[in-house]
Scaffold this motif. Structure first.
Motif, PDB file in Angstrom:
ATOM      1  N   VAL A 116      10.249  21.439  10.518  1.00  0.00           N
ATOM      2  CA  VAL A 116      10.108  22.792   9.759  1.00  0.00           C
ATOM      3  C   VAL A 116      10.262  22.653   8.360  1.00  0.00           C
ATOM      4  CG1 VAL A 116      10.588  25.190   9.609  1.00  0.00           C
ATOM      5  CG2 VAL A 116      10.704  23.776  11.754  1.00  0.00           C
ATOM      6  N   GLY A 117       9.033  22.990   7.541  1.00  0.00           N
ATOM      7  CA  GLY A 117       9.029  22.806   6.197  1.00  0.00           C
ATOM      8  C   GLY A 117      10.020  23.935   5.455  1.00  0.00           C
ATOM      9  N   PRO A 118      10.359  23.705   4.300  1.00  0.00           N
ATOM     10  CA  PRO A 118      11.115  24.678   3.628  1.00  0.00           C
ATOM     11  C   PRO A 118      10.709  26.244   3.633  1.00  0.00           C
ATOM     12  CG  PRO A 118       9.842  23.312   2.013  1.00  0.00           C
ATOM     13  CD  PRO A 118       9.507  22.816   3.329  1.00  0.00           C
ATOM     14  N   PHE A 119       9.382  26.379   3.827  1.00  0.00           N
ATOM     15  CA  PHE A 119       8.951  27.670   3.925  1.00  0.00           C
ATOM     16  C   PHE A 119       8.789  28.471   5.416  1.00  0.00           C
ATOM     17  CE2 PHE A 119       8.018  25.987  -0.318  1.00  0.00           C
ATOM     18  CZ  PHE A 119       8.440  26.924  -1.241  1.00  0.00           C
ATOM     19  N   GLY A 120       9.254  27.598   6.228  1.00  0.00           N
ATOM     20  CA  GLY A 120       9.138  28.007   7.580  1.00  0.00           C
ATOM     21  C   GLY A 120       8.065  27.464   8.376  1.00  0.00           C
ATOM     22  N   GLY A 121       6.937  26.832   7.795  1.00  0.00           N
ATOM     23  CA  GLY A 121       5.799  26.244   8.409  1.00  0.00           C
ATOM     24  C   GLY A 121       5.923  24.994   8.894  1.00  0.00           C
ATOM     25  N   ALA A 122       5.321  24.346   9.958  1.00  0.00           N
ATOM     26  CA  ALA A 122       5.455  23.225  10.519  1.00  0.00           C
ATOM     27  C   ALA A 122       5.226  22.117   9.274  1.00  0.00           C
ATOM     28  CB  ALA A 122       4.609  22.865  11.676  1.00  0.00           C
ATOM     29  N   ALA A 123       5.989  21.089   8.995  1.00  0.00           N
ATOM     30  CA  ALA A 123       5.641  20.046   8.317  1.00  0.00           C
ATOM     31  C   ALA A 123       4.813  19.179   8.666  1.00  0.00           C
ATOM     32  CB  ALA A 123       7.089  19.499   7.639  1.00  0.00           C
ATOM     33  N   PRO A 124       3.906  18.544   8.020  1.00  0.00           N
ATOM     34  CA  PRO A 124       3.057  17.475   8.485  1.00  0.00           C
ATOM     35  C   PRO A 124       3.776  16.225   8.936  1.00  0.00           C
ATOM     36  CG  PRO A 124       3.004  17.510   6.108  1.00  0.00           C
ATOM     37  CD  PRO A 124       3.740  18.472   6.518  1.00  0.00           C
ATOM     38  N   PRO A 125       3.403  15.307   9.815  1.00  0.00           N
ATOM     39  CA  PRO A 125       4.062  14.289  10.612  1.00  0.00           C
ATOM     40  C   PRO A 125       4.244  13.445   9.629  1.00  0.00           C
ATOM     41  CG  PRO A 125       1.655  14.250  11.262  1.00  0.00           C
ATOM     42  CD  PRO A 125       2.018  15.691  10.718  1.00  0.00           C
ATOM     43  N   SER A 126       5.339  12.778   9.547  1.00  0.00           N
ATOM     44  CA  SER A 126       5.630  11.630   8.689  1.00  0.00           C
ATOM     45  C   SER A 126       4.733  10.372   8.769  1.00  0.00           C
ATOM     46  CB  SER A 126       7.188  11.370   8.325  1.00  0.00           C
ATOM     47  OG  SER A 126       7.724  10.958   9.580  1.00  0.00           O
ATOM     48  N   THR A 127       4.498   9.556   7.735  1.00  0.00           N
ATOM     49  CA  THR A 127       3.933   8.337   7.986  1.00  0.00           C
ATOM     50  C   THR A 127       4.482   7.287   7.291  1.00  0.00           C
ATOM     51  OG1 THR A 127       2.439   8.823   6.087  1.00  0.00           O
ATOM     52  CG2 THR A 127       1.742   9.373   8.482  1.00  0.00           C
ATOM     53  N   THR A 128       4.395   6.161   7.602  1.00  0.00           N
ATOM     54  CA  THR A 128       5.131   4.953   6.915  1.00  0.00           C
ATOM     55  C   THR A 128       3.985   4.476   5.823  1.00  0.00           C
ATOM     56  OG1 THR A 128       6.314   4.236   8.796  1.00  0.00           O
ATOM     57  CG2 THR A 128       5.968   2.690   7.076  1.00  0.00           C
ATOM     58  N   ALA A 129       4.586   4.698   4.554  1.00  0.00           N
ATOM     59  CA  ALA A 129       3.652   4.499   3.460  1.00  0.00           C
ATOM     60  C   ALA A 129       3.563   2.992   3.042  1.00  0.00           C
ATOM     61  CB  ALA A 129       4.078   5.132   2.161  1.00  0.00           C
ATOM     62  N   GLY A 130       4.377   2.036   3.237  1.00  0.00           N
ATOM     63  CA  GLY A 130       4.526   0.673   2.757  1.00  0.00           C
ATOM     64  C   GLY A 130       3.772  -0.090   4.401  1.00  0.00           C
ATOM     65  N   GLN A 131       2.544  -0.649   3.889  1.00  0.00           N
ATOM     66  CA  GLN A 131       1.758  -1.526   5.111  1.00  0.00           C
ATOM     67  C   GLN A 131       2.031  -3.082   4.824  1.00  0.00           C
ATOM     68  OE1 GLN A 131       0.464   0.243   7.504  1.00  0.00           O
ATOM     69  NE2 GLN A 131       1.059   2.117   6.608  1.00  0.00           N
ATOM     70  N   LEU A 132       2.891  -3.382   3.728  1.00  0.00           N
ATOM     71  CA  LEU A 132       3.024  -4.656   3.418  1.00  0.00           C
ATOM     72  C   LEU A 132       4.701  -5.085   3.473  1.00  0.00           C
ATOM     73  CD1 LEU A 132       0.747  -5.237   0.442  1.00  0.00           C
ATOM     74  CD2 LEU A 132       0.026  -5.942   2.679  1.00  0.00           C
ATOM     75  N   THR A 133       4.862  -6.229   3.524  1.00  0.00           N
ATOM     76  CA  THR A 133       6.103  -6.658   3.568  1.00  0.00           C
ATOM     77  C   THR A 133       6.395  -7.687   2.548  1.00  0.00           C
ATOM     78  OG1 THR A 133       6.170  -6.788   6.241  1.00  0.00           O
ATOM     79  CG2 THR A 133       7.900  -8.114   4.957  1.00  0.00           C
ATOM     80  N   LEU A 134       7.529  -7.556   1.897  1.00  0.00           N
ATOM     81  CA  LEU A 134       7.908  -8.393   0.735  1.00  0.00           C
ATOM     82  C   LEU A 134       8.722  -9.420   0.970  1.00  0.00           C
ATOM     83  CD1 LEU A 134       9.195  -5.559  -2.108  1.00  0.00           C
ATOM     84  CD2 LEU A 134       7.174  -6.873  -2.067  1.00  0.00           C
ATOM     85  N   VAL A 135       8.116 -10.559   0.580  1.00  0.00           N
ATOM     86  CA  VAL A 135       8.937 -11.914   1.041  1.00  0.00           C
ATOM     87  C   VAL A 135       9.338 -12.611  -0.485  1.00  0.00           C
ATOM     88  CG1 VAL A 135       7.628 -11.951   3.282  1.00  0.00           C
ATOM     89  CG2 VAL A 135       6.446 -12.939   0.774  1.00  0.00           C
ATOM     90  N   ALA A 136      10.070 -13.627   0.013  1.00  0.00           N
ATOM     91  CA  ALA A 136      10.573 -14.335  -1.189  1.00  0.00           C
ATOM     92  C   ALA A 136       9.575 -14.952  -1.720  1.00  0.00           C
ATOM     93  CB  ALA A 136      11.658 -15.337  -0.777  1.00  0.00           C
ATOM     94  N   TYR A 137       9.305 -15.203  -3.071  1.00  0.00           N
ATOM     95  CA  TYR A 137       8.410 -15.976  -3.829  1.00  0.00           C
ATOM     96  C   TYR A 137       8.915 -17.421  -3.962  1.00  0.00           C
ATOM     97  CZ  TYR A 137       5.472 -17.518  -7.817  1.00  0.00           C
ATOM     98  OH  TYR A 137       4.524 -18.340  -8.401  1.00  0.00           O
ATOM     99  N   GLN A 138       7.910 -18.213  -3.329  1.00  0.00           N
ATOM    100  CA  GLN A 138       8.601 -19.703  -3.389  1.00  0.00           C
ATOM    101  C   GLN A 138       7.732 -20.655  -4.311  1.00  0.00           C
ATOM    102  OE1 GLN A 138      10.560 -20.781  -1.589  1.00  0.00           O
ATOM    103  NE2 GLN A 138      10.878 -18.790  -0.189  1.00  0.00           N
ATOM    104  N   GLY A 139       6.582 -20.036  -5.141  1.00  0.00           N
ATOM    105  CA  GLY A 139       5.991 -20.795  -6.125  1.00  0.00           C
ATOM    106  C   GLY A 139       6.564 -21.044  -7.350  1.00  0.00           C
ATOM    107  N   GLU A 140       5.724 -21.685  -8.324  1.00  0.00           N
ATOM    108  CA  GLU A 140       6.379 -22.034  -9.651  1.00  0.00           C
ATOM    109  C   GLU A 140       6.659 -20.923 -10.288  1.00  0.00           C
ATOM    110  OE1 GLU A 140       4.897 -24.515 -13.681  1.00  0.00           O
ATOM    111  OE2 GLU A 140       3.989 -24.710 -11.810  1.00  0.00           O
ATOM    112  N   GLN A 141       7.746 -20.659 -10.925  1.00  0.00           N
ATOM    113  CA  GLN A 141       8.143 -19.427 -11.510  1.00  0.00           C
ATOM    114  C   GLN A 141       7.406 -19.269 -12.846  1.00  0.00           C
ATOM    115  OE1 GLN A 141       9.777 -16.812 -11.039  1.00  0.00           O
ATOM    116  NE2 GLN A 141      11.005 -17.447  -9.237  1.00  0.00           N
ATOM    117  N   PRO A 142       6.494 -18.061 -13.299  1.00  0.00           N
ATOM    118  CA  PRO A 142       5.988 -17.604 -14.193  1.00  0.00           C
ATOM    119  C   PRO A 142       6.623 -17.899 -15.597  1.00  0.00           C
ATOM    120  CG  PRO A 142       6.071 -15.793 -12.604  1.00  0.00           C
ATOM    121  CD  PRO A 142       7.025 -16.577 -12.347  1.00  0.00           C
ATOM    122  N   VAL A 143       6.006 -18.077 -16.556  1.00  0.00           N
ATOM    123  CA  VAL A 143       6.326 -18.278 -17.767  1.00  0.00           C
ATOM    124  C   VAL A 143       7.189 -17.092 -18.608  1.00  0.00           C
ATOM    125  CG1 VAL A 143       5.766 -18.754 -20.327  1.00  0.00           C
ATOM    126  CG2 VAL A 143       4.492 -19.980 -18.504  1.00  0.00           C
ATOM    127  N   GLY A 144       6.316 -15.990 -18.660  1.00  0.00           N
ATOM    128  CA  GLY A 144       6.827 -14.642 -19.065  1.00  0.00           C
ATOM    129  C   GLY A 144       7.880 -13.818 -18.338  1.00  0.00           C
TER     130      GLY A 144
END
Length: 219
Positions: free
Chosen positions: A60-88
């Motif tokens: 229930v939303g703050p004004f009594g109405g039904a709140a929209p269903p929540s969704t997972t915004a992130g569709q990607l996974t962050l993983v450890a970077y294994q390549g050569e480190q950038p210069v800057g």
């Protein structure tokens, strides 16, 4: 017993003979009435419980109405970077399945393997369409039209907002400005079509280290 006495006091009893049998019958009727009332109480309580469970299933939303269903915004996974480190800019994570497009003293740019060549790539230069970039903030700033979300990046203050796509129109690209503990102001640019949540963008920024070789774009 109080319930029985209350009901007996409110019973309308026709005049008639009294005696042990009559009193016993009256008491029996009173107890049956109490049982019926208790069953009613239980039924009402159960109904309210069912409503409460149903209400809990719908936010229930703050004004009594039904709140929209929540969704997972992130569709990607962050993983450890294994390549050569950038210069800057050194980084500790990148989106899973992404590759480095450019890495020099002015910017670090990554893209998904599936991006391919886009029309914006024509004409020379490095297009940032569909790509995440890390650079110094330089003269970049949020337009007045952009809402600003305050965030924390490794204990340092950061701001999430949007640049202008055209005059009076905000882009769906997100900019994250934050200052490192060494006093370097950084800009992380994330296009709208990239499936990273705000929290993931902040996590990505938390793994950035600006080296002494970093320079502003064009510098």
């Amino acid at each position: 017993m109080n319930d029985v006495q209350d009901i007996l006091r409110n019973l309308s009893v026709a005049p008639g003979p009294d005696g042990p049998d009559v009193v016993a019958a009256d008491v029996a009727r009173g107890r049956q009435a109490v049982a019926r009332r208790n069953r009613f109480r239980v039924g009402v309580a159960g109904a309210f419980a069912a409503v409460a469970v149903a209400a809990g299933a719908v936010s229930v939303g703050p004004f009594g109405g039904a709140a929209p269903p929540s969704t997972t915004a992130g569709q990607l996974t962050l993983v450890a970077y294994q390549g050569e480190q950038p210069v800057g800019f050194e980084v500790s994570t990148v989106p899973d399945g992404w590759r480095v497009v450019s890495s020099d003293a002015s910017a670090f740019v990554v893209e998904p393997d599936t991006r391919g060549v886009l029309p914006s790539d024509a004409g020379g230069g490095l297009s940032l369409e569909g790509r995440i970039s890390v650079s110094l903030q330089g003269l970049s700033h949020f337009p007045d039209e952009s809402p600003i979300k305050k965030v924390d990046v490794n204990g340092q203050k950061g701001e999430l907002g949007h640049p202008l796509e055209a005059e009076g129109k905000l882009s769906d690209t997100r900019w994250l400005f934050f200052t490192t503990s060494a006093g370097k102001s950084v800009n992380v640019q994330v296009p709208g079509e990239v499936g990273l949540s705000d929290e993931q963008v902040v996590d990505f920024a938390g793994g950035i280290t600006v080296t002494g070789d970093a320079v502003e774009i064009g510098g």
